[in-house]
Design a protein around this motif. Structure first.
Motif, PDB file in Angstrom:
ATOM      1  N   ILE A   1       0.842  -1.198   0.000  1.00 51.04           N
ATOM      2  CA  ILE A   1       0.000   0.000   0.000  1.00 51.04           C
ATOM      3  C   ILE A   1       0.879   1.251   0.000  1.00 51.04           C
ATOM      4  N   PHE A   2       1.907   1.264   0.848  1.00 53.40           N
ATOM      5  CA  PHE A   2       2.786   2.427   0.930  1.00 53.40           C
ATOM      6  C   PHE A   2       3.421   2.714  -0.435  1.00 53.40           C
ATOM      7  N   ARG A   3       3.946   1.664  -1.075  1.00 49.72           N
ATOM      8  CA  ARG A   3       4.577   1.849  -2.382  1.00 49.72           C
ATOM      9  C   ARG A   3       3.592   2.430  -3.392  1.00 49.72           C
ATOM     10  N   ALA A   4       2.378   1.857  -3.440  1.00 51.06           N
ATOM     11  CA  ALA A   4       1.383   2.295  -4.423  1.00 51.06           C
ATOM     12  C   ALA A   4       0.934   3.733  -4.159  1.00 51.06           C
ATOM     13  N   VAL A   5       0.664   4.059  -2.896  1.00 53.15           N
ATOM     14  CA  VAL A   5       0.202   5.413  -2.566  1.00 53.15           C
ATOM     15  C   VAL A   5       1.325   6.424  -2.808  1.00 53.15           C
ATOM     16  N   ASN A   6       2.547   6.039  -2.505  1.00 50.07           N
ATOM     17  CA  ASN A   6       3.693   6.907  -2.762  1.00 50.07           C
ATOM     18  C   ASN A   6       3.839   7.158  -4.268  1.00 50.07           C
ATOM     19  N   ASP A   7       3.699   6.099  -5.076  1.00 52.90           N
ATOM     20  CA  ASP A   7       3.776   6.264  -6.532  1.00 52.90           C
ATOM     21  C   ASP A   7       2.615   7.114  -7.044  1.00 52.90           C
ATOM     22  N   TYR A   8       1.435   6.934  -6.446  1.00 53.09           N
ATOM     23  CA  TYR A   8       0.270   7.758  -6.817  1.00 53.09           C
ATOM     24  C   TYR A   8       0.548   9.232  -6.504  1.00 53.09           C
ATOM     25  N   SER A   9       1.074   9.492  -5.308  1.00 56.30           N
ATOM     26  CA  SER A   9       1.354  10.874  -4.887  1.00 56.30           C
ATOM     27  C   SER A   9       2.385  11.547  -5.790  1.00 56.30           C
ATOM     28  N   ASN A  10       3.299  10.732  -6.314  1.00 55.71           N
ATOM     29  CA  ASN A  10       4.371  11.270  -7.165  1.00 55.71           C
ATOM     30  C   ASN A  10       4.125  11.055  -8.658  1.00 55.71           C
ATOM     31  N   GLU A  11       2.874  10.707  -8.995  1.00 54.63           N
ATOM     32  CA  GLU A  11       2.447  10.528 -10.385  1.00 54.63           C
ATOM     33  C   GLU A  11       3.342   9.534 -11.135  1.00 54.63           C
ATOM     34  N   ARG A  12       3.589   8.385 -10.489  1.00 56.39           N
ATOM     35  CA  ARG A  12       4.436   7.357 -11.100  1.00 56.39           C
ATOM     36  C   ARG A  12       3.697   6.028 -11.255  1.00 56.39           C
ATOM     37  N   LEU A  13       2.381   6.053 -11.325  1.00 57.69           N
ATOM     38  CA  LEU A  13       1.622   4.798 -11.428  1.00 57.69           C
ATOM     39  C   LEU A  13       1.957   4.059 -12.714  1.00 57.69           C
ATOM     40  N   LYS A  14       2.077   2.745 -12.610  1.00 55.21           N
ATOM     41  CA  LYS A  14       2.313   1.912 -13.797  1.00 55.21           C
ATOM     42  C   LYS A  14       1.025   1.212 -14.241  1.00 55.21           C
ATOM     43  N   SER A  15       0.013   1.234 -13.384  1.00 57.11           N
ATOM     44  CA  SER A  15      -1.269   0.605 -13.729  1.00 57.11           C
ATOM     45  C   SER A  15      -2.358   1.680 -13.748  1.00 57.11           C
ATOM     46  N   ARG A  16      -3.613   1.260 -13.832  1.00 58.09           N
ATOM     47  CA  ARG A  16      -4.714   2.187 -14.112  1.00 58.09           C
ATOM     48  C   ARG A  16      -4.988   3.201 -13.003  1.00 58.09           C
ATOM     49  N   ASN A  17      -4.911   2.762 -11.745  1.00 58.58           N
ATOM     50  CA  ASN A  17      -5.210   3.671 -10.630  1.00 58.58           C
ATOM     51  C   ASN A  17      -4.482   3.179  -9.377  1.00 58.58           C
ATOM     52  N   VAL A  18      -4.636   3.917  -8.297  1.00 59.77           N
ATOM     53  CA  VAL A  18      -3.898   3.562  -7.077  1.00 59.77           C
ATOM     54  C   VAL A  18      -4.303   2.192  -6.538  1.00 59.77           C
ATOM     55  N   HIS A  19      -5.550   1.790  -6.790  1.00 56.97           N
ATOM     56  CA  HIS A  19      -6.021   0.504  -6.268  1.00 56.97           C
ATOM     57  C   HIS A  19      -5.440  -0.682  -7.046  1.00 56.97           C
ATOM     58  N   SER A  20      -5.395  -0.569  -8.362  1.00 55.72           N
ATOM     59  CA  SER A  20      -4.743  -1.629  -9.138  1.00 55.72           C
ATOM     60  C   SER A  20      -3.243  -1.630  -8.844  1.00 55.72           C
ATOM     61  N   GLU A  21      -2.692  -0.458  -8.534  1.00 51.79           N
ATOM     62  CA  GLU A  21      -1.266  -0.360  -8.217  1.00 51.79           C
ATOM     63  C   GLU A  21      -0.925  -1.099  -6.916  1.00 51.79           C
ATOM     64  N   ILE A  22      -1.874  -1.128  -5.971  1.00 57.85           N
ATOM     65  CA  ILE A  22      -1.648  -1.859  -4.711  1.00 57.85           C
ATOM     66  C   ILE A  22      -1.481  -3.358  -5.003  1.00 57.85           C
ATOM     67  N   VAL A  23      -2.366  -3.900  -5.848  1.00 58.39           N
ATOM     68  CA  VAL A  23      -2.264  -5.324  -6.206  1.00 58.39           C
ATOM     69  C   VAL A  23      -0.946  -5.565  -6.946  1.00 58.39           C
ATOM     70  N   PHE A  24      -0.621  -4.669  -7.886  1.00 56.83           N
ATOM     71  CA  PHE A  24       0.625  -4.779  -8.637  1.00 56.83           C
ATOM     72  C   PHE A  24       1.842  -4.691  -7.709  1.00 56.83           C
ATOM     73  N   SER A  25       1.745  -3.853  -6.674  1.00 56.11           N
ATOM     74  CA  SER A  25       2.876  -3.662  -5.751  1.00 56.11           C
ATOM     75  C   SER A  25       3.167  -4.897  -4.905  1.00 56.11           C
ATOM     76  N   LEU A  26       2.229  -5.811  -4.802  1.00 46.85           N
ATOM     77  CA  LEU A  26       2.482  -7.068  -4.081  1.00 46.85           C
ATOM     78  C   LEU A  26       3.392  -8.000  -4.882  1.00 46.85           C
ATOM     79  N   SER A  27       3.462  -7.768  -6.187  1.00 47.38           N
ATOM     80  CA  SER A  27       4.168  -8.700  -7.060  1.00 47.38           C
ATOM     81  C   SER A  27       5.679  -8.475  -7.064  1.00 47.38           C
ATOM     82  N   PRO A  28       6.448  -9.570  -7.139  1.00 48.63           N
ATOM     83  CA  PRO A  28       7.904  -9.436  -7.248  1.00 48.63           C
ATOM     84  C   PRO A  28       8.366  -9.185  -8.688  1.00 48.63           C
ATOM     85  N   THR A  29       7.427  -9.205  -9.655  1.00 46.41           N
ATOM     86  CA  THR A  29       7.800  -8.986 -11.056  1.00 46.41           C
ATOM     87  C   THR A  29       7.115  -7.733 -11.593  1.00 46.41           C
ATOM     88  N   ASN A  30       7.509  -7.325 -12.796  1.00 44.09           N
ATOM     89  CA  ASN A  30       6.919  -6.140 -13.415  1.00 44.09           C
ATOM     90  C   ASN A  30       5.778  -6.482 -14.372  1.00 44.09           C
TER      91      ASN A  30
END
Length: 198
Positions: free
Chosen positions: A64-93
């Motif tokens: 959650i911290f990673r995803a919210v931090n990326d959201y705050s800094n406009e660095r999301l790799k997925s659609r929104n902060v919520h999908s980014e949380i799921v993505f942030s659990l992953s060890p791969t890109n």
């Protein structure tokens, strides 16, 4: 019922971005919830996480911290902060792979739900009411004791490619179980941190 919805303020992040977390077991309508997510229903913009793939509060909070931090800094790799949380659990890109391994599936029985207050109208009360109306499952506390009853250590080890580490077995003496679990958790947290560094 969402009596166990917890609101968390993450240190080092804007206090306006409160995070609401609820944990459920015996979920009966995972396929319905997944369908709302797939159809991009804005009312269901949550991080729906298969709770069997989570081993501790620290595991979830680091993602959650990673995803919210990326959201705050406009660095999301997925659609929104919520999908980014799921993505942030992953060890791969691989975003699709992260959803397959960590996201909700039609057969999900234990569900972790995360909602970030990205707008002022997202409050503890609004999230609790919405989840109470739409999640058919038993709400349980978001704590390490409840999570450890749900965690599928074999699946977690496979997802993070940690097969060489011993699995924490409930039959072990308590000290040994805690040590194995801590080693596994540190390896998982390390894998999350390393992926973010690339």
């Amino acid at each position: 019922m969402s009596a166990s919805l917890e609101t968390i303020d993450l240190p080092h992040l804007p206090s306006s971005l409160a995070v609401h977390v609820a944990l459920y077991k015996d979920v009966q309508n995972a396929s319905y919830l997944r369908q709302q997510l797939l159809s991009a229903n804005a009312d269901f913009e949550y991080a729906f996480i298969d709770a069997a793939m989570v081993m501790s509060r620290a595991h979830v909070l680091s993602a959650i911290f990673r995803a919210v931090n990326d959201y705050s800094n406009e660095r999301l790799k997925s659609r929104n902060v919520h999908s980014e949380i799921v993505f942030s659990l992953s060890p791969t890109n691989n975003i699709a792979d992260s959803f397959r391994k960590f996201g909700i599936s039609d057969s999900t029985g234990s569900l972790l739900v995360v909602k970030v207050a990205v707008t002022p109208e997202i409050t503890h009360g609004s999230v609790a009411a919405h989840l109470a109306q739409h999640v058919q499952g038993s709400s349980i506390p978001f704590d390490d004791a409840a999570i450890s009853q749900i965690s599928d250590f074999a699946k977690i080890k496979k997802a993070y490619k940690l097969g060489s580490l011993p699995s924490p077995a409930a039959s072990q003496a308590n000290g040994a179980h805690d040590n194995e679990k801590r080693r596994l958790e540190l390896s998982v947290l390390g894998a999350i941190a390393l992926r973010g560094a690339t």
